[in-house]
Scaffold this active site. Structure first.
Site, PDB file in Angstrom:
ATOM      1  N   CYS A 298     -14.104  13.477   2.253  1.00 42.99           N
ATOM      2  CA  CYS A 298     -14.644  13.581   3.606  1.00 42.99           C
ATOM      3  C   CYS A 298     -16.067  14.124   3.587  1.00 42.99           C
ATOM      4  O   CYS A 298     -16.276  15.332   3.419  1.00 42.99           O
ATOM      5  CB  CYS A 298     -13.745  14.476   4.461  1.00 42.99           C
ATOM      6  SG  CYS A 298     -14.351  14.733   6.152  1.00 42.99           S
TER       7      CYS A 298
ATOM      8  N   CYS B 191     -16.830  16.608   6.364  1.00 42.92           N
ATOM      9  CA  CYS B 191     -16.300  17.943   6.100  1.00 42.92           C
ATOM     10  C   CYS B 191     -17.155  18.701   5.087  1.00 42.92           C
ATOM     11  O   CYS B 191     -17.400  19.907   5.242  1.00 42.92           O
ATOM     12  CB  CYS B 191     -14.877  17.843   5.570  1.00 42.92           C
ATOM     13  SG  CYS B 191     -13.745  16.854   6.557  1.00 42.92           S
ATOM     14  N   ASP B 192     -17.583  18.031   4.024  1.00 36.40           N
ATOM     15  CA  ASP B 192     -18.140  18.729   2.873  1.00 36.40           C
ATOM     16  C   ASP B 192     -19.586  18.367   2.524  1.00 36.40           C
ATOM     17  O   ASP B 192     -20.146  18.925   1.579  1.00 36.40           O
ATOM     18  CB  ASP B 192     -17.253  18.465   1.645  1.00 36.40           C
ATOM     19  CG  ASP B 192     -15.828  18.919   1.861  1.00 36.40           C
ATOM     20  OD1 ASP B 192     -15.641  19.958   2.513  1.00 36.40           O
ATOM     21  OD2 ASP B 192     -14.897  18.237   1.391  1.00 36.40           O
TER      22      ASP B 192
END
Length: 346
Positions: free
Chosen positions: A136, A139-140
């Site tokens: 993701c 997300c990261d």
């Protein structure tokens, strides 16, 4: 076999299932949460979550899940290990056959079993998932400011991941095992026009280097002019193998919704296996399925957003929808339901 009938069973203990559990428990529905084979879901693979509301300093994925579980328990939710292997949803109460061998009955069911990201099968991925290896970018990606990163995939998701990562990373290289992409032309054009993104055609990932302490420190990739180099490498064909210095690897080869137990039920699934929720003419969205008393929330019905915060929101929606259905339905009250016959020795 259990002879009790639950008011509500929540299948899944990721952020969507936990959010549903909090809302349902506060409504005195005494929900039973089935934790499944991967308790906590994909969030447990993320070391730091920086974009979840209310945590300005960030929070560990596992910590967020554990706090959610404690919150649900505080209001009366019960948790049980085991996933659903088969479901009889043709009548009421609903009957669920678990991986533990137990069968339970429930008036309503919230399906929050999530979707599992497809992995490549590269050496080192088990050890490094969440430590520089991610599924993701949203997300990261922000953890990789100034880094060189790889994106594995060739569809629209891979193009979106590459474009997002280019906001932070110094360079982004998209690995694709052949020369033709599955992505839409407009997405491919956007990536080609970006100065910090390049393609490595006919190339696949063999191994990821690093450790949980150091993170990702490099990768080993294979290439062959005719494509599918990993398959050729495993068959003994000579392929070009190269070590590259990268600090992040992102898998973008799709997700598999965890809906195998619904395939032989009336619940509608799309071609990819995601739960289809019914759309009412006067509602912008709903978690209801076509089966009375069955609701779905989170990544199991959402192939687009797949974020913790959206999953949590849908979990609360499913609990509210289930509560309303239980209160208004004309189904047989739980206390008067006939018990499931048990075999001798059970």
């Amino acid at each position: 076999m259990s002879t009790d009938t639950q008011d509500l069973v929540i299948a899944g203990s990721g952020v969507s299932g936990l959010s549903a559990a909090v809302y349902a428990a506060r409504a005195d529905l005494d929900p039973l949460v089935l934790e499944g084979d991967e308790p906590g879901g994909q969030l447990t693979l993320t070391t730091d979550v920086e974009n979840y509301l209310g945590f300005p300093e960030g929070v560990g994925g596992m910590e967020l899940v554990q706090r959610g579980k404690e919150q649900a328990k505080q209001f009366g939710a019960e948790f049980q290990h085991g996933g659903i292997e088969a479901a009889d949803l043709d009548g009421h109460p609903l009957e669920l056959s678990l991986s533990t061998g137990e069968t339970i009955r429930t008036r309503a069911l919230v399906v929050a079993t999530g979707a599992s990201a497809r992995w490549v099968g590269a050496d080192g991925e088990d050890e490094l998932m969440g430590y520089g290896l991610s599924t993701c970018a949203t997300c990261d990606g922000a953890f990789h400011r100034g880094d060189d990163v790889l994106v594995v995939g060739g569809g629209d998701s891979a193009m979106e991941e590459a474009l997002f990562l280019a906001k932070f990373a110094d360079s982004v290289t998209v690995l694709h095992r052949r020369e033709e992409l599955r992505a839409s032309e407009i997405m491919v054009d956007r990536v080609r026009e970006h100065d910090d993104i390049e393609f490595a055609w006919n190339t696949e990932l063999l191994a990821i280097d690093g450790s949980p302490d150091e993170g990702v420190t490099g990768a080993r990739i294979a290439s062959h002019p005719d494509g599918y180099p990993k398959e050729r490498h495993e068959d003994g064909t000579d392929v070009a193998v190269e070590e590259v210095d990268v600090s992040g690897v992102f898998y973008a080869i799709g997700h598999e919704p965890n809906t195998a137990f619904l395939r032989d039920t009336p619940v509608e699934l799309d071609d990819s296996g995601y739960v289809q929720t019914a759309r009412a003419d006067d509602a912008w969205a709903t978690t209801e399925t076509v089966v009375d008393g069955v609701f779905a929330a989170g990544d199991v019905m959402d192939p687009d957003y797949q974020q913790a915060v959206t999953a949590a929101g849908m979990g609360s929606m499913a609990a509210l929808d289930a509560e309303e259905w239980i209160e208004s339905s004309a189904s047989v009250p739980a206390e008067s339901a006939e018990p499931i016959p048990t075999e001798a020795g059970d």
